[in-house]
Scaffold this motif. Structure first.
Motif, mmCIF file in Angstrom:
data_model
loop_
_atom_site.group_PDB
_atom_site.id
_atom_site.type_symbol
_atom_site.label_atom_id
_atom_site.label_comp_id
_atom_site.label_asym_id
_atom_site.label_seq_id
_atom_site.Cartn_x
_atom_site.Cartn_y
_atom_site.Cartn_z
ATOM 1 N N PRO A 118 10.129 -1.844 5.647
ATOM 2 C CA PRO A 118 9.428 -0.560 5.548
ATOM 3 C C PRO A 118 9.225 -0.169 4.091
ATOM 4 O O PRO A 118 10.019 -0.494 3.223
ATOM 5 N N VAL A 119 8.136 0.556 3.835
ATOM 6 C CA VAL A 119 7.829 1.028 2.487
ATOM 7 C C VAL A 119 8.459 2.401 2.318
ATOM 8 O O VAL A 119 8.287 3.275 3.167
ATOM 9 N N PRO A 120 9.210 2.640 1.219
ATOM 10 C CA PRO A 120 9.809 3.958 1.033
ATOM 11 C C PRO A 120 8.729 5.018 0.815
ATOM 12 O O PRO A 120 7.677 4.744 0.262
ATOM 13 N N SER A 121 9.014 6.249 1.264
ATOM 14 C CA SER A 121 8.025 7.321 1.163
ATOM 15 C C SER A 121 7.933 7.876 -0.255
ATOM 16 O O SER A 121 6.909 8.412 -0.634
ATOM 17 N N ALA A 122 8.990 7.755 -1.042
ATOM 18 C CA ALA A 122 8.971 8.247 -2.416
ATOM 19 C C ALA A 122 9.374 7.113 -3.353
ATOM 20 O O ALA A 122 10.176 6.251 -2.984
ATOM 21 N N PRO A 123 8.841 7.114 -4.572
ATOM 22 C CA PRO A 123 9.218 6.056 -5.505
ATOM 23 C C PRO A 123 10.664 6.235 -5.950
ATOM 24 O O PRO A 123 11.183 7.355 -5.984
ATOM 25 N N PRO A 124 11.343 5.165 -6.303
ATOM 26 C CA PRO A 124 12.729 5.296 -6.763
ATOM 27 C C PRO A 124 12.774 5.995 -8.115
ATOM 28 O O PRO A 124 11.867 5.892 -8.922
ATOM 29 N N THR A 125 13.846 6.729 -8.321
ATOM 30 C CA THR A 125 14.026 7.418 -9.600
ATOM 31 C C THR A 125 15.119 6.701 -10.372
ATOM 32 O O THR A 125 16.182 6.406 -9.845
ATOM 33 N N ALA A 126 14.849 6.443 -11.630
ATOM 34 C CA ALA A 126 15.800 5.695 -12.456
ATOM 35 C C ALA A 126 16.838 6.645 -13.032
ATOM 36 O O ALA A 126 16.520 7.705 -13.556
ATOM 37 N N GLY A 127 18.100 6.287 -12.933
ATOM 38 C CA GLY A 127 19.178 7.051 -13.559
ATOM 39 C C GLY A 127 19.701 8.207 -12.751
ATOM 40 O O GLY A 127 20.673 8.840 -13.140
ATOM 41 N N VAL A 128 19.088 8.567 -11.652
ATOM 42 C CA VAL A 128 19.534 9.700 -10.853
ATOM 43 C C VAL A 128 20.348 9.160 -9.687
ATOM 44 O O VAL A 128 19.890 8.312 -8.940
ATOM 45 N N VAL A 129 21.555 9.688 -9.538
ATOM 46 C CA VAL A 129 22.423 9.263 -8.452
ATOM 47 C C VAL A 129 22.246 10.241 -7.301
ATOM 48 O O VAL A 129 22.415 11.446 -7.480
#
Length: 144
Positions: A118-129
């Motif tokens: 499946p394709v994620p609905s939002a792009p990944p965010t770098a550095g945010v946990v």
């Protein structure tokens, strides 16, 4: 005992002869098949070359027909555009449809399509946990 050893020698000799005959038979059959395929390939190559020359003659005829009413450079340009459009249409027809069909190489064995993640609905965010699901974001953080 000696008689059995003599029979073993005969069996080995017979097996070796049978294997040799089988190898020669298979080799002869493969030669015949390759000879027929070589002839067929030469005929396809000849027909392709003839079709190439026929296409060149047709494009020359179109250019000369256009040159009767237009300058020579314009007739050549129009012929080139027609051939370019034909090449583009043929290339587009050769490609698989973009409507979700899977090319034959990407299909899984048995004719079924390979599973797609499946394709994620939002792009990944770098550095945010991301927060842990078991913690309440509004609750104060106490350590014992």
């Amino acid at each position: 005992m000696q008689r059995l050893e003599h029979l073993e020698h005969l069996d080995k000799h017979l097996v070796d002869e049978l294997a040799q005959v089988a190898r020669e038979t298979v080799r002869d059959e493969l030669r015949e098949q390759v000879r027929g395929q070589r002839r067929r390939a030469a005929l396809y190559a000849g027909s392709g070359a003839a079709a190439l020359y026929a296409g060149a003659a047709v494009s020359l005829a179109v250019g000369l027909a256009l040159a009767l009413v237009l300058p020579g450079w314009a007739a050549a340009l129009i012929t080139a555009v027609i051939l370019g459009a034909l090449a583009y249409a043929l290339r587009a027809a050769a490609r698989p449809a973009a409507s979700g069909t899977v090319p034959a190489q990407a299909a899984a064995p048995g004719g079924r399509s390979a599973p797609v993640p499946p394709v994620p609905s939002a792009p990944p965010t770098a550095g945010v946990v991301p927060p842990r699901p078991d913690s309440d974001p509004d609750a104060p953080h106490h350590r014992a």
